[in-house]
Design a protein around this motif. Sequence first.
Motif, PDB file in Angstrom:
ATOM      1  N   LYS A  78       0.845  -1.268  -0.094  1.00 29.64           N
ATOM      2  CA  LYS A  78      -0.068  -0.005   0.015  1.00 29.64           C
ATOM      3  C   LYS A  78       0.880   1.297   0.110  1.00 29.64           C
ATOM      4  O   LYS A  78       0.571   2.346  -0.638  1.00 29.64           O
ATOM      5  CB  LYS A  78      -0.808   0.074   1.201  1.00 29.64           C
ATOM      6  N   MET A  79       1.893   1.220   0.713  1.00 27.00           N
ATOM      7  CA  MET A  79       2.821   2.294   0.940  1.00 27.00           C
ATOM      8  C   MET A  79       3.568   2.636  -0.532  1.00 27.00           C
ATOM      9  O   MET A  79       3.650   3.785  -1.001  1.00 27.00           O
ATOM     10  CB  MET A  79       3.729   2.116   1.974  1.00 27.00           C
ATOM     11  N   ILE A  80       3.952   1.687  -0.970  1.00 24.44           N
ATOM     12  CA  ILE A  80       4.614   1.688  -2.502  1.00 24.44           C
ATOM     13  C   ILE A  80       3.686   2.436  -3.451  1.00 24.44           C
ATOM     14  O   ILE A  80       4.152   3.265  -4.225  1.00 24.44           O
ATOM     15  CB  ILE A  80       5.164   0.214  -2.782  1.00 24.44           C
ATOM     16  N   VAL A  81       2.558   1.769  -3.659  1.00 27.14           N
ATOM     17  CA  VAL A  81       1.530   2.246  -4.595  1.00 27.14           C
ATOM     18  C   VAL A  81       1.220   3.533  -4.315  1.00 27.14           C
ATOM     19  O   VAL A  81       1.264   4.464  -5.064  1.00 27.14           O
ATOM     20  CB  VAL A  81       0.167   1.173  -4.435  1.00 27.14           C
ATOM     21  N   ASP A  82       1.065   4.071  -3.119  1.00 24.41           N
ATOM     22  CA  ASP A  82       0.602   5.415  -2.737  1.00 24.41           C
ATOM     23  C   ASP A  82       1.730   6.527  -3.041  1.00 24.41           C
ATOM     24  O   ASP A  82       1.366   7.527  -3.124  1.00 24.41           O
ATOM     25  CB  ASP A  82       0.353   5.447  -1.104  1.00 24.41           C
ATOM     26  N   LEU A  83       3.067   6.046  -3.101  1.00 28.03           N
ATOM     27  CA  LEU A  83       4.028   6.901  -3.195  1.00 28.03           C
ATOM     28  C   LEU A  83       4.105   7.507  -4.934  1.00 28.03           C
ATOM     29  O   LEU A  83       4.438   8.723  -5.119  1.00 28.03           O
ATOM     30  CB  LEU A  83       5.582   6.139  -3.486  1.00 28.03           C
ATOM     31  N   LEU A  84       3.210   6.842  -5.631  1.00 27.60           N
ATOM     32  CA  LEU A  84       3.047   7.496  -7.030  1.00 27.60           C
ATOM     33  C   LEU A  84       1.544   7.715  -7.189  1.00 27.60           C
ATOM     34  O   LEU A  84       1.114   8.173  -8.266  1.00 27.60           O
ATOM     35  CB  LEU A  84       3.440   6.321  -8.087  1.00 27.60           C
ATOM     36  N   ALA A  85       0.820   7.846  -6.144  1.00 27.08           N
ATOM     37  CA  ALA A  85      -0.527   8.094  -6.257  1.00 27.08           C
ATOM     38  C   ALA A  85      -0.898   9.496  -5.730  1.00 27.08           C
ATOM     39  O   ALA A  85      -0.219  10.058  -4.828  1.00 27.08           O
ATOM     40  CB  ALA A  85      -1.676   7.200  -5.345  1.00 27.08           C
ATOM     41  N   LYS A  86      -1.681  10.157  -6.344  1.00 23.62           N
ATOM     42  CA  LYS A  86      -2.125  11.552  -6.144  1.00 23.62           C
ATOM     43  C   LYS A  86      -2.894  11.549  -4.843  1.00 23.62           C
ATOM     44  O   LYS A  86      -2.972  12.485  -3.892  1.00 23.62           O
ATOM     45  CB  LYS A  86      -3.057  12.306  -7.289  1.00 23.62           C
ATOM     46  N   SER A  87      -3.723  10.758  -4.760  1.00 21.84           N
ATOM     47  CA  SER A  87      -4.620  10.537  -3.542  1.00 21.84           C
ATOM     48  C   SER A  87      -4.228   9.254  -2.790  1.00 21.84           C
ATOM     49  O   SER A  87      -4.428   8.167  -3.129  1.00 21.84           O
ATOM     50  CB  SER A  87      -6.219  10.452  -3.841  1.00 21.84           C
ATOM     51  N   LYS A  88      -3.838   9.321  -1.441  1.00 20.98           N
ATOM     52  CA  LYS A  88      -3.493   8.341  -0.763  1.00 20.98           C
ATOM     53  C   LYS A  88      -4.578   8.063   0.166  1.00 20.98           C
ATOM     54  O   LYS A  88      -4.574   8.411   1.595  1.00 20.98           O
ATOM     55  CB  LYS A  88      -2.076   8.828  -0.004  1.00 20.98           C
ATOM     56  N   THR A  89      -5.622   7.243  -0.036  1.00 20.51           N
ATOM     57  CA  THR A  89      -6.574   7.102   0.694  1.00 20.51           C
ATOM     58  C   THR A  89      -6.772   5.641   0.976  1.00 20.51           C
ATOM     59  O   THR A  89      -6.550   4.602   0.450  1.00 20.51           O
ATOM     60  CB  THR A  89      -7.993   7.421   0.030  1.00 20.51           C
TER      61      THR A  89
END
Length: 311
Positions: A78-89
Amino acid sequence: MEKINNVTEFIFWGLSQNLEVEKVCFVVFSFFYTVILLGNLLIMLTIYRGKLFGSPMYFFLSYLSFVDICYSSVTAPKMIVDLLAKSKTISYVGCMLQLFGVHFFGCTEIFILTVMAYDRYVAICKPLHYSTIMGCDRCNKMLLGTWIGGFLHSIIQVALVVPLPFCGPNEIDHYFCDIHPVLKLACTDTYIIGVVVTANSGTIALGSFVILIISYTIILVSLRKHSAESRRKALSTCGSHIAVVIIFFGPCTFMYMRPDTTFSEDKMVAVFYTIITPMLNPLIYTLRNAEVKNAMKRLWGRKVFPEANGK
């Protein structure tokens, strides 16, 4: 008081708000997580295929590797995906599940490390009774105890949070749902709950750490009566255990042996016990253990760990 919950999702601030830093972190932590998966799977496969599973030490080590994979997998993907995501929900339910998973596998790892210290204590201080004390049936019961202990600890944590009202805000200054950042968002006084949480987590972390330090101190003192060769082998094994204990328990004690407060440094401290320790465990146990290196050499060819030939 009736529960009012207007929050259906939480927003993570993540490790950084700098896009360039996030890109670098994405590459670094993707590599770390890959090492965690491959390294711990290699340990498990080597122990199973190398016929080391009958030894209590390697029996528990294989499950430690399994727990490390599960523990890091609760937060790292989840953290790795969120690093490239605009919205970390993350959804409310997802947050509660992540909170349960972090404490379940984290606490189970603590108990497994404690059992491994007990195994080394019996092996070195009571060698004549080792096979009797650490029999297969007792090892299975101790392993079951670690899972039950982890479950009870984590279910208490979640049970304390679920009844709380969350009416906003919903931003968590972290990269995963941990107990203190989530309590900070509750729309009610959480002082008593914070004390219970600290008593629950802190007692387990600090209590287990003290037990481990005492166990290894007794082991090291008792080694004075052994031969030089026996001391070398024992120190090699115990040294790897002590290194893991310090790397894992240091940050855990900092995080959970304190009142219900959060600091900006918490995220970086959490990286040590959720990612760094699961990544280093295979390296520490492999590089300092001739038996594991020899088993790997037999399974994967003599080009792997050639220095084990001299052990």
